[in-house]
Structures are given as structure tokens and as C-alpha cells.
Design an enzyme around this catalytic site. Structure first.
Site, PDB file in Angstrom:
ATOM      1  N   ASP A  23       1.418 -15.725 -32.294  1.00 39.85           N
ATOM      2  CA  ASP A  23       1.484 -15.457 -33.456  1.00 39.85           C
ATOM      3  C   ASP A  23      -0.006 -14.677 -33.412  1.00 39.85           C
ATOM      4  OD1 ASP A  23       3.898 -17.248 -34.726  1.00 39.85           O
ATOM      5  OD2 ASP A  23       2.588 -18.905 -34.516  1.00 39.85           O
ATOM      6  N   LYS A  53       0.714  -9.752 -31.507  1.00 40.95           N
ATOM      7  CA  LYS A  53       1.142  -8.941 -30.363  1.00 40.95           C
ATOM      8  C   LYS A  53       1.656  -8.070 -31.455  1.00 40.95           C
ATOM      9  CE  LYS A  53       3.773 -12.482 -28.513  1.00 40.95           C
ATOM     10  NZ  LYS A  53       2.655 -12.876 -29.779  1.00 40.95           N
ATOM     11  N   GLY A  73       8.576 -13.832 -33.240  1.00 40.43           N
ATOM     12  CA  GLY A  73       8.804 -13.060 -34.232  1.00 40.43           C
ATOM     13  C   GLY A  73       7.417 -11.560 -34.864  1.00 40.43           C
ATOM     14  N   HIS A  74       7.919 -10.919 -34.322  1.00 41.59           N
ATOM     15  CA  HIS A  74       6.997  -9.558 -34.821  1.00 41.59           C
ATOM     16  C   HIS A  74       7.293  -8.749 -36.153  1.00 41.59           C
ATOM     17  CE1 HIS A  74       7.238  -8.887 -30.060  1.00 41.59           C
ATOM     18  NE2 HIS A  74       6.979 -10.684 -30.284  1.00 41.59           N
ATOM     19  N   GLN A 128       6.839 -15.450 -27.767  1.00 41.51           N
ATOM     20  CA  GLN A 128       5.713 -16.635 -28.113  1.00 41.51           C
ATOM     21  C   GLN A 128       4.595 -16.926 -26.841  1.00 41.51           C
ATOM     22  OE1 GLN A 128       9.179 -17.036 -26.044  1.00 41.51           O
ATOM     23  NE2 GLN A 128      10.478 -17.228 -28.553  1.00 41.51           N
TER      24      GLN A 128
END
Length: 430
Positions: free
Chosen positions: A13, A16, A40-41, A224
Site C-alpha cells: 500500500d 506503487k 491492489g493498485h 504487496q
């Protein structure tokens, strides 16, 4: 031309998505090298918000090749669903713009069921997984019982792979009180999804090596954060794959000598989702303020992130284990308005001062932070695009972070907008 690996240098988080998008405009190929759809992006491009979890961040940019490497565990149903959602947003996706490694292991429905069943057991400590089957899929890979992308192309091989996996899974399921797997239904589902996946299948290792020889720029994208690495993270509260930069080579099939620059993404404070040690965690008004100002909720899970001051000890470790050449420092604007800021510069464990986080879980849990206090700033840093736009105390904070982590800042991000970035060192420079 330079090839760049991007890794998260904390617990994930770190922002990125924006940085990879910012870099992907100048890359020719963007390759994912580990993880699955638990990542998650969130990308914001010209006001349009794209939420990605499996596809590489470069997929939203025309003229780029996006690659899912063999180090990724692939949920074929999620892949098809995510592609469909992006198409609804006007993103064109074809075998010319997306390739999936033929030797990538598949996440099957049985993996998610096993993952969730384990997490629901009250008798064991929860790891805090997303329940999406990532860990069990990697277990099958190491246990040599995976169904891989290439297996979808041959009916006999597919049945053989499924049968081998079910010998293991049905035994586990009995112990957890689950019904045996419906073999025929699983095979039918795989046969149905196979054409949608196989159209993107390719020898990714070969394609990447050819692109490298042709002088193309390759951007390797991890998921991650390094503190969730299976070997170097806060075990057992980690992900099930290697997250550090070395995995870019083994997770795509390109030699480590082809990597020219490692960029570590580092948030100006520290967050963590789920269980596990967090020495610099704040359970007070400052921690709540960081979470609210930073909108600290997981892209995939929606879970609220735990927040704390910047931990230089941990980032110094991850910079070392990933061979980071420079960091992208994100979310500096979240610190605007604090009268004073603290940085964790060491730990204390049973009366002893440590300059690293110990491996043993019980020792990690007993580490307490040693803080250094710095003055904050009242001016806004949001949207700054040059050092001259930053308050003097903000610059001092950034410079002190560089000293403590023994790594320079290459990029400084001051808002979610991709243009609000201060470039110090170009990772793609030859």
C-alpha cells in the site's frame, strides 16, 4: 536501455500503482512477477479511476505490452472478469497487449475454499489472508501438483493434473470438515474458461529476452511489500511468495544481470493491513489522523490499515535485501500540518538496542520503537513538482529519511496525480 524493478519497501500500500503508471509511460513492457489477485493498485489517469488487482499497471496505456509472469498465481476467472471491467472503461486488451506465462500456476476454486476454511479455524492463529486462495495455490506449485496455464490446452494432461491435486486436497478437506471436490464440475469449469485464457498464453521468458536484446525498456512490477516476503518478512504474517527484487528474475525468466535499477516504493509513514507485528504502530489520535488523511483502506479488501510513524529500521532492511538503488517517496502531503513528526530509528528488546528487526516472532512482538523527533510543517506539500515548492522542514524530513535508510530518494510523490512528482534520479537512465 535500462530495465527497472519496482518493489514495495514496506508492508504494501505504498502507492506503487501511481509510480508504476508514471514509469510505464516510458517503458515498452510492464511485467508482473509475483503474487496474485490479492494485490491492489489504483490508478488515476485524466480523472478516470482504474482499479487493478491481477493485471499489470501498464495495461491501461496504449502501445505497451503487459506481461503476467510465471511467478504469479493466476485465477483464470478473475482474469477474464478484470479484463471485461477494463474493456467497459474503454481499455483495449488483446493478445498483442497482454501475455500470460504458459507455466503460470492456476488458482482453482478449491484453493479459495481451503484458504477460507483455514482462516475460520478458531484453534489456530489467523494469518490475515485475503481468502482468495493465493497461499494454497503456491503450496501446490511447490508440491508439484499445480494445474498450469499450458495444461488447459490438452484434455488428458488437464485431467491428470486435476487428479493429482485432488488426492491432496480431498484429504485436507476431510480434516477440515469440507465435502470432497466435485471433480467433473471442476474439469467442466476449466474446459469452459480455457479458450479465454489460452488466447493470451505465451513463452514469456522468451518474449522478454527478445525484447531486452532488441533494446526495449522493461518495467518489472511486484505486488504487496517486501515486509510480506515469505523469507524476509514478518513470518508467518506474510504472503506466500518472494516479494523482494530478486524475484523479478525468477518470476519472469529473465536473468538477474538484465536488471539495471531497483526502485523501492516507500510511504512517508507506515501502514499495515491484517495481523502481525508493527513496532511503530500508533493507537492514538495521530494514528487515526494519518489513516483519515491518507485514506488508508485496502483496494482489494476494504480493510482499514493500521498506521504508524515512519520506521527507518524496516525500510533500511528492505532496501538491503532488495538491493534498492533509489526510493520513490510517496504521500508526503499526508504529513502536512503535524506540529512534530517522529521517525523510528532503532528498537529496544529486553533492554538491548537493535538496528534491525529480529527474525524470531516472539522477539518481533516484544520490540519497542526508539524515536527521533523532528519539527513538522504547516504549509501544504500537496501537488509540489519541485524542491522549491516544498517547505524547509519537509525537505529536512526527506533528507533525514535518506540518511537513516542509507538510500537516496529518486522520486518524490506529492499527490495521487501522476504529474505531481519530483524527479531526482531517472531510473530508466542508461
Amino acid at each position: 536501455m535500462a530495465n527497472v524493478v519496482v518493489v514495495g519497501a514496506q508492508w504494501g500500500d505504498e502507492g506503487k500503482g501511481k509510480i508504476v503508471d508514471w514509469l510505464s509511460e516510458r517503458a515498452d513492457v510492464i511485467a508482473r512477477f509475483q503474487g496474485g489477485h490479492n494485490a491492489g493498485h489504483t490508478l488515476v489517469i485524466d480523472g478516470e479511476v482504474y482499479k487493478l488487482s491481477l493485471l499489470p499497471s501498464g495495461i491501461v496505456r496504449q502501445g505497451k505490452l503487459s506481461v503476467i509472469g510465471n511467478g504469479v498465481v493466476l485465477d483464470p476467472w478473475h482474469l477474464v472478469s478484470e479484463i471485461a471491467k477494463l474493456r467497459e472503461q474503454g481499455v483495449e486488451i488483446s493478445p498483442e497487449t497482454l501475455m500470460v506465462a504458459e507455466n503460470a500456476p492456476l488458482i482453482l476454486p478449491i484453493h479459495g475454499e481451503l484458504d477460507r476454511a483455514r482462516e475460520s479455524q478458531a484453534s489456530v492463529a489467523k494469518i490475515g489472508t485475503t481468502g482468495r486462495g493465493i497461499g494454497p495455490a503456491y503450496e501446490d506449485k511447490v508440491g508439484r501438483r499445480s494445474v498450469r496455464v499450458a495444461d488447459l490446452a490438452d484434455a488428458a494432461t488437464l485431467e491428470l493434473r486435476v487428479d493429482r491435486a485432488l488426492v491432496h486436497h480431498d484429504a485436507l478437506r476431510r480434516g477440515l470438515g469440507l465435502e470432497p471436490v466435485d471433480r467433473d464440475a471442476l474439469l467442466a469449469s476449466l474446459r469452459e474458461i480455457a479458450p479465454e485464457v489460452l488466447r493470451y498464453a505465451a513463452p514469456v521468458w522468451k518474449v522478454l529476452n527478445e525484447k531486452r536484446k532488441a533494446g526495449k525498456r522493461i518495467l518489472f512490477e511486484g505486488a504487496q511489500g517486501a515486509l510480506l516476503d515469505i523469507d524476509f518478512g514478518t513470518y508467518p504474517f506474510v504472503t506466500s511468495s518472494n516479494v523482494i527484487a530478486g524475484q523479478a528474475a525468477t518470476g519472469t525468466g529473465i536473468g538477474p544481470g538484465s536488471i539495471d535499477f531497483v526502485l523501492g516504493i516507500v510511504k512517508a509513514y507506515t501502514t499495515r493491513v491484517g495481523e502481525g507485528p508493527f513496532p511503530a504502530e500508533l493507537n492514538d489520535a495521530n494514528g487515526q489522523r494519518l489513516g483519515e488523511r491518507g485514506h488508508e483502506f485496502g483496494t482489494v479488501t476494504g480493510r482499514q490499515r493500521r498506521c504508524g510513524w515512519f520506521d527507518a529500521v524496516l525500510v533500511r532492511q528492505t532496501c538491503a535485501t532488495s538491493g534498492v538503488n533509489g526510493i520513490a517517496f510517496t504521500k508526503l502531503d499526508v504529513l502536512d500540518g503535524f506540529d512534530e513528526l517522529k521517525i523510528c530509528v532503532a528498537y529496544e528488546l529486553d533492554g538491548e538496542r537493535l538496528d534491525h528487526l529480529p527474525i524470531a516472532a516472539d522477539q518481533q512482538a516484544r520490540c519497542t520503537p526508539v524515536y527521533e523527533t523532528m519539527p513538522g510543517w504547516s504549509e501544504s506539500t500537496e501537488g509540489a513538482r519541485s524542491w522549491a515548492d516544498l517547505p524547509a522542514n519537509a525537505i529536512k524530513y526527506v533528507r533525514r529519511v535518506e540518511e537513516l535508510i542509507d538510500c537516496p530518494v529518486a522520486l518524490l510523490s506529492t499527490s495521487p496525480e501522476r504529474e505531481d512528482t519530483i524527479l531526482v534520479t531517472d531510473p530508466f537512465a542508461d
